[in-house]
Design an enzyme around this catalytic site. Structure first.
Site, PDB file in Angstrom:
ATOM      1  CG  ASP A 146     -14.075  56.186 -10.757  1.00 23.18           C
ATOM      2  OD1 ASP A 146     -13.532  55.112 -11.055  1.00 23.18           O
ATOM      3  OD2 ASP A 146     -14.905  56.300  -9.830  1.00 23.18           O
ATOM      4  CD  GLU A 176     -14.499  52.425 -14.270  1.00 24.42           C
ATOM      5  OE1 GLU A 176     -14.361  51.290 -13.782  1.00 24.42           O
ATOM      6  OE2 GLU A 176     -14.827  53.411 -13.587  1.00 24.42           O
TER       7      GLU A 176
HETATM    8  C1  GLC Z   1     -14.403  52.631 -10.461  1.00 29.09           C
HETATM    9  C2  GLC Z   1     -13.050  52.243  -9.929  1.00 29.09           C
HETATM   10  C3  GLC Z   1     -13.223  51.328  -8.743  1.00 29.09           C
HETATM   11  C4  GLC Z   1     -14.021  52.050  -7.689  1.00 29.09           C
HETATM   12  C5  GLC Z   1     -15.337  52.566  -8.265  1.00 29.09           C
HETATM   13  C6  GLC Z   1     -15.970  53.539  -7.330  1.00 29.09           C
HETATM   14  O1  GLC Z   1     -15.105  51.560 -10.962  1.00 29.09           O
HETATM   15  O2  GLC Z   1     -12.310  51.635 -10.951  1.00 29.09           O
HETATM   16  O3  GLC Z   1     -12.001  50.915  -8.226  1.00 29.09           O
HETATM   17  O4  GLC Z   1     -14.315  51.186  -6.634  1.00 29.09           O
HETATM   18  O5  GLC Z   1     -15.134  53.288  -9.459  1.00 29.09           O
HETATM   19  O6  GLC Z   1     -15.219  54.724  -7.290  1.00 29.09           O
END
Ligand code: GLC
Length: 555
Positions: A204, A240
């Site tokens: 993440d 991500e």
């Molecule tokens: C990432 C996740 C999202 C979450 C954020 C904070 O962007 O995809 O869903 O709110 O991290 O953890």
């Protein structure tokens, strides 16, 4: 490459599928999905052709950010079951030919995590240094990731008597990942889940996780990846990183791709929606042409939609407005000034040709496809649910009340179901299993052809001239063979004269093209030397396998 390499670097040709246990299947009918329910639906996933499940956070959590606010890294939220149920899912998935990866959310914890509770309680706590503290708010504070919800990234904590940093919601304090003690804890978390049999992590918010510019942070990511590989030979990390391509590259690792194994291609994703809005393949073609080359072990994750808003933050203001106007005309369909809270089918008014064209593209674009649950049946969102929750409605299995997700009363469901034309009555797995021409069967076919065409995951991309702005023509080639794909972004048909010269193919020389998806039976013409005529319907798509005279592949 040899075809046997595909089982070694398995992620390069994996079909990923993201689901949230909470909304997948409720086995005990308390209104909340559970691991036992998921275990009962592994056969659906295997049949679809999924080879790797990505489980959204299922850890104990106050649930103020859909589980991305974790209060215990070592457990399962009791509403979903317990660790024993988790191991059963992993084991059963493996029996069905599927690996499992889990979300690694270590940029921040929940403010209810025992580390933060201890940290805020006293400056002398050994956990104080696990977080980032200041006595004042810096003048140049960066924008919060949820700019319309949070004023900035520093909030005052009364108990601590100091400000703490949070890149996301104020209930998600950022960990001080530059501290060795924190890194050691993160490594332990990774080791724990690998020991339970998973094959890697969706990581993440990576650019926040290693936020400083001193290069030492990349050593951290490199160390994590090294650790994953030592603990699990086939272990991988899918990160991500929503940044422009040149800023994504360092996250793969400068040294032969030894940091993130895979990254989601947010650039191509945003370009796809601009292309759809304009009915012009140009933006996507340009994105694919600009994609940086990857080391052998790395891969792109291609996606159409994920669990968050469809972010358009990398488009210009004008481009974003074009997409907003086409697909999210109402203010309520937008969020954070940069994204859309809808799923694809309603954005495309349910047009089956256009929806199929988009998934055909996702599966034929170099990289590995990542499905979001419900995409295989064309689920829509529930516009009455505010924010990102609109696309996180329960999975629709049958046309019964509760959509086959749960028999609990509607008021007890963990999230409301989709409604009206998108309700389970109209869109559900059960019905589509029985229809030969359903979206479910179509996506299943794409997954099958994708798996049988390792050149998509491993090959070189060649963008071909199609002669039409609205038609994207591309080829992927590796030693296993060549696949040519054509996609029409416009509503009316096109006669496409493909120039195959860049592929070095001489069609007159016993080389043939054969239609893989089998939507058309009439053979296309080799219209002139090195050219190939393809008739494409409005929003049409074709996958053509190149067959050389000595071809041994089964078609
Ligand atoms: C990432 C996740 C999202 C979450 C954020 C904070 O962007 O995809 O869903 O709110 O991290 O953890």
């Amino acid at each position: 490459m040899r075809v046997t390499d595909t089982s070694d670097l398995w992620w390069k040709t994996a079909v990923f599928y993201n689901l949230d246990v909470e909304t997948y299947l409720d086995w005990n009918d308390d209104g909340v999905g559970d691991l036992e329910g998921l275990a009962h639906r592994l056969d659906h996933l295997a049949e679809l052709g999924v080879t790797c499940l990505w489980l959204a956070p299922f850890y104990p959590s106050p649930q103020r950010d859909n589980g991305y606010d974790i209060s215990d890294y070592y457990g399962v939220d009791p509403r979903y079951g317990h660790l024993g149920d988790f191991v059963e899912v992993v084991r059963t998935a493996r029996d069905r030919g599927m690996r499992v990866i889990v979300d690694l959310v270590v940029n921040h914890t929940s403010d209810q995590h025992p580390w933060f509770r201890a940290a805020r309680s006293s400056p002398d706590s050994r956990f104080r240094e696990f977080y980032q503290w200041r006595d004042d708010v810096p003048a140049d504070q960066p924008a919060n990731m949820f700019p319309d919800v949070e004023d900035g990234v520093w909030s005052y904590d009364d108990e601590a008597g100091q400000y703490y940093r949070h890149s996301f919601y104020s209930h998600q304090p950022d960990l001080a990942t530059d501290r060795q003690a924190v890194r050691d804890e993160i490594a332990k978390v990774i080791g724990f889940w690998l020991q339970l049999g998973i094959d890697g992590f969706r990581v993440d918010a990576v650019p926040h996780l290693i936020a400083t510019d001193d290069g030492a942070e990349h050593e951290f990511l490199q160390a994590l990846r090294g650790y994953v590989s030592r603990r699990s030979g086939g272990g991988m990390m899918l990160g991500e990183v929503n940044l422009p391509y040149d800023e994504m590259v360092p996250f793969f690792g400068a040294d032969d791709g030894d940091e993130l194994t895979m990254q989601f291609d947010f650039v191509a994703n945003q370009a796809l929606y601009l292309a759809l809005a304009r009915q012009d393949a140009g933006p996507l073609r340009a994105a694919l042409a600009a994609r940086p080359a990857l080391a052998r072990g790395n891969q792109w994750g291609n996606f159409v939609r994920n669990h968050d808003e469809l972010t358009l933050d990398q488009l210009s203001d004008d481009e974003r407005d074009e997409v907003f106007e086409a697909f999210a005309p109402l203010e309520s369909q937008r969020i954070h000034g940069r994204g859309i809270v809808r799923r694809l089918p309603p954005m495309l008014d349910g047009d089956p040709r256009r929806i199929r064209m988009v998934y055909s593209l996702m599966f034929s674009t170099p990289g590995a496809p990542v499905l979001f649950y419900g995409e295989e049946i064309g689920m829509g969102e529930n516009p009455a649910v505010r924010g990102r929750g609109a696309v996180r409605t329960p999975m629709q299995w049958t046309d019964e009340a509760g959509g086959g997700f749960s028999r609990a009363p509607a008021d007890d469901l963990t999230a409301p179901l989709a409604v009206e034309g998108w309700a389970p009555e109209h869109v559900n797995v059960s019905r589509q299993r029985h229809e030969t021409d359903s979206l479910l069967r179509f996506v299943q076919g794409l997954a099958r052809h994708y798996r049988a065409s390792p050149e998509i995951g491993w090959g070189e991309l060649t963008l071909l001239e199609s002669g039409h702005d609205c038609v994207l023509a591309h080829a992927v080639s590796s030693s296993t063979g060549t696949l040519v794909a054509v996609h029409n972004f416009a509503p009316d048909g096109r006669s496409v004269d493909l120039d195959l010269a860049p592929l070095g193919l001489d069609l007159g020389d016993g080389v043939r093209l054969t239609d893989l998806l089998g939507e058309r039976t009439s053979p296309d013409e080799a219209s002139a030397a090195g050219r190939h005529r393809v008739e494409l319907e409005g929003y049409g798509h074709r996958w053509l396998r190149v067959l050389r005279p000595d071809e041994k592949r089964l078609v």
